[in-house]
Scaffold this motif. Sequence first.
Motif, PDB file in Angstrom:
ATOM      1  N   LEU A 361     -22.625  67.312 126.852  1.00 40.03           N
ATOM      2  CA  LEU A 361     -21.317  67.967 126.855  1.00 40.03           C
ATOM      3  C   LEU A 361     -20.189  67.017 126.459  1.00 40.03           C
ATOM      4  N   ASP A 362     -20.509  65.730 126.305  1.00 42.52           N
ATOM      5  CA  ASP A 362     -19.467  64.803 125.863  1.00 42.52           C
ATOM      6  C   ASP A 362     -19.418  64.700 124.339  1.00 42.52           C
ATOM      7  N   GLN A 363     -20.278  65.443 123.648  1.00 38.88           N
ATOM      8  CA  GLN A 363     -20.247  65.393 122.181  1.00 38.88           C
ATOM      9  C   GLN A 363     -19.338  66.481 121.632  1.00 38.88           C
ATOM     10  N   THR A 364     -19.065  66.407 120.318  1.00 39.47           N
ATOM     11  CA  THR A 364     -18.185  67.368 119.661  1.00 39.47           C
ATOM     12  C   THR A 364     -19.012  68.495 119.048  1.00 39.47           C
ATOM     13  N   VAL A 365     -18.296  69.517 118.576  1.00 40.50           N
ATOM     14  CA  VAL A 365     -18.956  70.640 117.903  1.00 40.50           C
ATOM     15  C   VAL A 365     -19.718  70.148 116.678  1.00 40.50           C
ATOM     16  N   ALA A 366     -19.127  69.218 115.923  1.00 37.98           N
ATOM     17  CA  ALA A 366     -19.790  68.678 114.732  1.00 37.98           C
ATOM     18  C   ALA A 366     -21.098  67.992 115.106  1.00 37.98           C
ATOM     19  N   GLU A 367     -21.084  67.237 116.230  1.00 43.53           N
ATOM     20  CA  GLU A 367     -22.299  66.556 116.668  1.00 43.53           C
ATOM     21  C   GLU A 367     -23.342  67.558 117.163  1.00 43.53           C
ATOM     22  N   LEU A 368     -22.882  68.655 117.777  1.00 43.42           N
ATOM     23  CA  LEU A 368     -23.807  69.697 118.206  1.00 43.42           C
ATOM     24  C   LEU A 368     -24.527  70.318 117.008  1.00 43.42           C
ATOM     25  N   LYS A 369     -23.784  70.579 115.950  1.00 42.28           N
ATOM     26  CA  LYS A 369     -24.393  71.168 114.745  1.00 42.28           C
ATOM     27  C   LYS A 369     -25.476  70.258 114.186  1.00 42.28           C
ATOM     28  N   LYS A 370     -25.247  68.947 114.218  1.00 42.91           N
ATOM     29  CA  LYS A 370     -26.274  68.024 113.752  1.00 42.91           C
ATOM     30  C   LYS A 370     -27.516  68.118 114.612  1.00 42.91           C
ATOM     31  N   GLN A 371     -27.320  68.277 115.938  1.00 42.22           N
ATOM     32  CA  GLN A 371     -28.457  68.419 116.845  1.00 42.22           C
ATOM     33  C   GLN A 371     -29.233  69.713 116.570  1.00 42.22           C
ATOM     34  N   LEU A 372     -28.482  70.800 116.241  1.00 40.60           N
ATOM     35  CA  LEU A 372     -29.122  72.100 116.030  1.00 40.60           C
ATOM     36  C   LEU A 372     -29.790  72.221 114.664  1.00 40.60           C
ATOM     37  N   LYS A 373     -29.456  71.334 113.737  1.00 46.80           N
ATOM     38  CA  LYS A 373     -29.978  71.420 112.374  1.00 46.80           C
ATOM     39  C   LYS A 373     -31.504  71.450 112.379  1.00 46.80           C
ATOM     40  N   GLU A 374     -32.127  70.595 113.195  1.00 45.41           N
ATOM     41  CA  GLU A 374     -33.594  70.561 113.259  1.00 45.41           C
ATOM     42  C   GLU A 374     -34.155  71.765 114.010  1.00 45.41           C
ATOM     43  N   VAL A 375     -33.351  72.300 114.951  1.00 46.88           N
ATOM     44  CA  VAL A 375     -33.840  73.422 115.765  1.00 46.88           C
ATOM     45  C   VAL A 375     -33.898  74.712 114.956  1.00 46.88           C
TER      46      VAL A 375
END
Length: 426
Positions: A361-375
């Motif tokens: 929860l300390d990351q940004t929306v942009a960082e979340l999108k990078k995490q979801l890219k593989e998902v």
Amino acid sequence: MLEQGATHTDHERGRTFMEAISEKYSPENFPYRRGPGMGVVVVPVVAPQGSPIRDRLNLPSILVLNGSGISHAGDQGEIAAFCAHVIELDLSHNTLQDWREISKIVSNIPNLDFLNLSFNPLASVALGPVCGEAFCGVRRLVLNNTQVSWDTVFTLTRDMPELEELFLCRNKYNSVLADAAPCPTLRLLHITDNSLQDWEEVRKLGSIFPSLDTLVMANNNLASIQDSGVVLEALFPNLRSINLHNSGLNRWEDIEKLNSFPKLEEVRLQGIPLLQTYTNTERRSLMVAHVVSVGEREDAERFFIRYHLDYPEEELPYRYHCLVTKYGKLEPLAEIDLRPRCLAQVEVHCEDKVVQVNVRLDQTVAELKKQLKEVVQLPTNHMRVYYIDKDLCCVFGPEEMKYSTRALHSYSIRDGDEILVVPKTK
């Protein structure tokens, strides 16, 4: 010209009061300044032969002559002529050691309200009754580090019917002279940095100064408070503030006795052995709970009860039982962690796919999108991301997470909430 009765040896010891004034407050050294309290021009009608005054003096109503080498008064007629308007006089750090010389100065300043004689060598000279009468109009007297005797102090207090403030710090007192007439006008006594370790000596002060409002006794290493509550109540009936910084008090019973002073509002106890093992927060709360203070009392008293919940019955202080009678036995406060959450487990929905994902929860929306890219198997620039609050989705619906630099914790994401990923259409 020598003053009658003076010798050349007398004058070789230092300067006169008027010589110091004529040097410091000459027009060259102290230019005339207009405005209330700033300066007063005094022009002598006729300067006596041999007078140090040649022209005029710019004398304010507050004279500061500390460290001026003054050892004696000089011409009393000149003092009277030039100083009739003076209300405060600082003669500290001079070489005055004869009360007769000091009384010659003071007796010729009729409106004097404040006098500072600190750091003058007054240990070996006594003050006669006639000299003491010269101080009758002074309300505030400072005798710090003069080693002045108690006999002299009490001669002064007897002859000063308007005395309100007295400073006796650093005078090496280890006892108080018992045989002294009461001084009912004194409100403030500073007697710090002495050696008054026995409460019996403090008791004498209460008898001598019955109207005392403020007692400052820091750095005296007072060992204990030996009187009962009934005695203390009568001892300082008007005491509002007491300062016992760096005393030797090491029992809560002594602190509780301070409650016996009927008008006490302020207690200062920094540096005492009793409080050394507590944190600053504990120290403050325990002290407020033990002694009279304005504000924060109820919170501190409740803290005091909870602080002692796990103590054995035989170790509980008397104050604990008094407060339990007042508030009852309190339960420990629930420990609530108000720090922002670091992780949340969410359901990620993308078309027909549903995946459980732990997101920081300390990351940004942009960082979340990078995490979801593989998902979700989508490039970050080809996805739209929505946050769905599981409890409020029926009211507010999905919230698009469109700002790439926004932190996830600002959405108040919790376990079980959903992230919806929608592929962008061309």
